[in-house]
Design an enzyme around this catalytic site. Structure first.
Site, PDB file in Angstrom:
ATOM      1  N   ARG A 216      23.371  57.521 -16.219  1.00 61.64           N
ATOM      2  CA  ARG A 216      24.474  58.206 -16.870  1.00 61.64           C
ATOM      3  C   ARG A 216      24.228  59.624 -17.405  1.00 61.64           C
ATOM      4  O   ARG A 216      25.065  60.497 -17.182  1.00 61.64           O
ATOM      5  CB  ARG A 216      24.934  57.196 -17.848  1.00 61.64           C
ATOM      6  CG  ARG A 216      25.776  55.987 -17.424  1.00 61.64           C
ATOM      7  CD  ARG A 216      26.529  55.198 -18.562  1.00 61.64           C
ATOM      8  NE  ARG A 216      25.442  54.377 -19.234  1.00 61.64           N
ATOM      9  CZ  ARG A 216      25.323  53.210 -19.102  1.00 61.64           C
ATOM     10  NH1 ARG A 216      25.929  52.495 -18.128  1.00 61.64           N
ATOM     11  NH2 ARG A 216      24.607  52.426 -19.822  1.00 61.64           N
ATOM     12  N   PHE A 238      34.561  51.324  -9.640  1.00 61.93           N
ATOM     13  CA  PHE A 238      33.901  50.158 -10.290  1.00 61.93           C
ATOM     14  C   PHE A 238      33.536  50.587 -11.722  1.00 61.93           C
ATOM     15  O   PHE A 238      32.298  50.394 -12.090  1.00 61.93           O
ATOM     16  CB  PHE A 238      32.763  49.508  -9.365  1.00 61.93           C
ATOM     17  CG  PHE A 238      33.079  49.561  -8.159  1.00 61.93           C
ATOM     18  CD1 PHE A 238      33.730  48.180  -7.609  1.00 61.93           C
ATOM     19  CD2 PHE A 238      32.716  50.465  -6.926  1.00 61.93           C
ATOM     20  CE1 PHE A 238      33.873  48.107  -6.140  1.00 61.93           C
ATOM     21  CE2 PHE A 238      32.924  50.189  -5.673  1.00 61.93           C
ATOM     22  CZ  PHE A 238      33.597  49.124  -5.151  1.00 61.93           C
ATOM     23  N   ASP A 260      39.232  50.547 -11.225  1.00 58.93           N
ATOM     24  CA  ASP A 260      38.410  49.219 -11.494  1.00 58.93           C
ATOM     25  C   ASP A 260      39.350  48.074 -11.474  1.00 58.93           C
ATOM     26  O   ASP A 260      40.772  48.292 -11.407  1.00 58.93           O
ATOM     27  CB  ASP A 260      37.973  49.023 -12.753  1.00 58.93           C
ATOM     28  CG  ASP A 260      36.915  47.738 -13.020  1.00 58.93           C
ATOM     29  OD1 ASP A 260      35.722  48.074 -12.826  1.00 58.93           O
ATOM     30  OD2 ASP A 260      37.175  46.666 -13.168  1.00 58.93           O
ATOM     31  N   SER A 261      39.167  46.816 -10.812  1.00 58.34           N
ATOM     32  CA  SER A 261      40.150  45.633 -10.514  1.00 58.34           C
ATOM     33  C   SER A 261      40.431  45.063 -12.011  1.00 58.34           C
ATOM     34  O   SER A 261      41.526  44.305 -11.807  1.00 58.34           O
ATOM     35  CB  SER A 261      39.361  44.921  -9.676  1.00 58.34           C
ATOM     36  OG  SER A 261      38.362  44.096 -10.345  1.00 58.34           O
ATOM     37  N   ASP A 310      29.357  52.404  -8.307  1.00 54.17           N
ATOM     38  CA  ASP A 310      28.752  51.490  -8.775  1.00 54.17           C
ATOM     39  C   ASP A 310      29.123  49.949  -8.613  1.00 54.17           C
ATOM     40  O   ASP A 310      29.497  49.507  -9.676  1.00 54.17           O
ATOM     41  CB  ASP A 310      28.481  51.667 -10.377  1.00 54.17           C
ATOM     42  CG  ASP A 310      27.428  51.124 -11.060  1.00 54.17           C
ATOM     43  OD1 ASP A 310      26.610  50.630 -10.280  1.00 54.17           O
ATOM     44  OD2 ASP A 310      27.276  50.806 -12.270  1.00 54.17           O
ATOM     45  N   CYS A 350      23.194  47.301  -6.346  1.00 55.53           N
ATOM     46  CA  CYS A 350      22.280  46.307  -7.302  1.00 55.53           C
ATOM     47  C   CYS A 350      22.059  44.909  -6.703  1.00 55.53           C
ATOM     48  O   CYS A 350      21.695  44.235  -7.187  1.00 55.53           O
ATOM     49  CB  CYS A 350      23.112  46.123  -8.624  1.00 55.53           C
ATOM     50  SG  CYS A 350      24.541  45.207  -8.336  1.00 55.53           S
TER      51      CYS A 350
END
Length: 406
Positions: A216, A238, A260-261, A310, A350
């Site tokens: 970040r 995301f 984002d969801s 991400d 990730c």
């Protein structure tokens, strides 16, 4: 009564000679004694040479998690307290910018990488959040909480052992107060001078992506050094609770769009932007499937100066790697098609099962299919409070690339 022994096949010894902390079922020739799940057990070669000691779980494919490689080491309460202290003390050496004289939010204990397999502890201001990922740790979590109280005196310790990996250990999810006060609905933390509200009760992981702290800040530095930063639009995919967007706006980007969801995550992202002095435009908070949203942007001819990808873990194990690579290629292809010439892509995986070389190849394939040119200007990874044990390469789960795209 003597401690039970697990005898390792002669052709399976090498990982333990190299001090890898996982002992799979297939490596064990036989067990002498009748260990209960969670009990300590010693590992020996067929030649009766000592290898290691750890805790046993007959319900898991990983039968033993290794705690010690020293035959004369007593794994009593003193050992546990010293190992906790070692991990905690190492964090004081980290270069984490902070306010009020000490770091405010960071990982205290990083499981196998700190010699405490199955134990994760994160600090959020005055509270600790603990995850017991294995049966051996689950049986000892109250003792560990008491030791953490003695060492750190937090306001409270909250358990967030609600992750899928516990099912592989034969454990149900478990959440709640282990000691002290219950955390408030949102704990305010400070990271590199930025303020965030964290939901430690229900948020992803233990509430916040602490491992992305340095990435970040990398984004902010790139924008800060860009003379045209106030004209830049950042697309944060995301986005969760808006971490990258807060840094982008703090770096004086013109606009940061969050996709984002989760409506709840986006609502908290708005609060985090406001908390850091930013203005909230509802159009910059887009609820939906990121793959579909990016396709809509492509069809509409939208272009962005910097895109952050991400995503959550696409591969939980080796069997899911092929499907995961298709997902990573698709999302990166869309991003490459949406970046302005000279723009930046900050892309991550990730998934521990997808190593750094494979991830780079997938991103390269997406670049070729997008008919763009690009260069890697930085390699990114988990923050320094998420160390990786040299004997445990699986600990390097977070891979990232910062790419310039032409």
């Amino acid at each position: 009564m003597s401690e039970p022994r697990a005898i390792i096949y002669s052709d399976k010894e090498k990982p333990f000679e190299r001090r890898h902390p996982w002992v799979f079922e297939g490596a064990i020739q036989s067990v002498n004694g009748t260990p209960e799940d969670g009990d300590l057990i010693s590992l020996y070669t067929e030649r009766d040479d000592f290898l290691a000691r750890g805790y046993w779980n007959s319900q898991s494919q990983i039968r033993v998690h290794v705690l010690s490689w020293h035959q004369d080491e007593t794994l009593d309460e003193t050992w546990w307290q010293s190992r906790l202290q070692r991990a905690i003390s190492s964090r004081t050496l980290l270069n984490i910018e902070h306010d009020a004289g000490k770091p405010n939010a960071y990982r205290l204990i990083n499981a196998e990488n700190d010699g405490l397999p199955g134990l994760v502890v994160d600090r959020y201001a005055d509270f600790l959040v603990l995850q017991a990922l294995t049966l051996g740790i689950d049986q000892r979590k109250q003792l560990i909480a008491e030791m953490l109280n003695d060492l750190l005196h937090p306001a409270g310790i909250f358990e967030r052992s609600d992750v899928d990996v516990r099912a592989k250990e034969g454990l149900p999810p478990s959440t709640g107060i282990l000691s002290g006060q219950e955390p408030p609905p949102f704990v305010e933390i400070v990271e590199n001078g930025r303020h965030f509200l964290v939901d430690v009760h229900h948020g992803h992981k233990t509430g916040f992506y602490l491992d992305q702290r340095e990435s970040r800040d990398t984004l902010r530095h790139w924008l800060r050094d860009d003379p045209d930063r106030q004209e830049r639009t950042v697309l944060n995919c995301f986005s969760y609770t808006g971490g990258f967007s807060v840094y982008a706006l703090n770096g004086q980007a013109k606009r940061a769009i969050n996709v984002d969801s989760s409506a709840d995550a986006l609502a908290l992202a708005k609060r985090n932007v406001k908390l850091n002095g930013g203005q909230v435009d509802e159009a910059d908070y887009v609820e939906g499937d990121v793959f579909q949203v990016l396709r809509r942007y492509r069809e509409a001819g939208e272009r962005f100066d910097l895109i952050v990808l991400d995503p959550p873990k696409f591969a939980q194990n080796q069997k899911q790697v092929e499907g995961a690579t298709r997902g990573y290629k698709d999302i990166n292809l869309l991003a490459f098609e949406l970046i302005k010439p000279g723009g930046l892509l900050m892309t991550f995986s990730c998934s521990g099962a997808v190593d750094a070389d494979l991830f780079q190849k997938v991103v390269f394939g997406a670049l070729v299919d997008a008919r763009r040119e690009g260069q890697i200007v930085a390699r990114l990874g988990q923050a320094a409070d998420h160390p990786v044990a040299l004997t445990f390469p699986e600990g390097a789960y977070l891979k990232g690339l910062l790419c310039r795209v032409w």
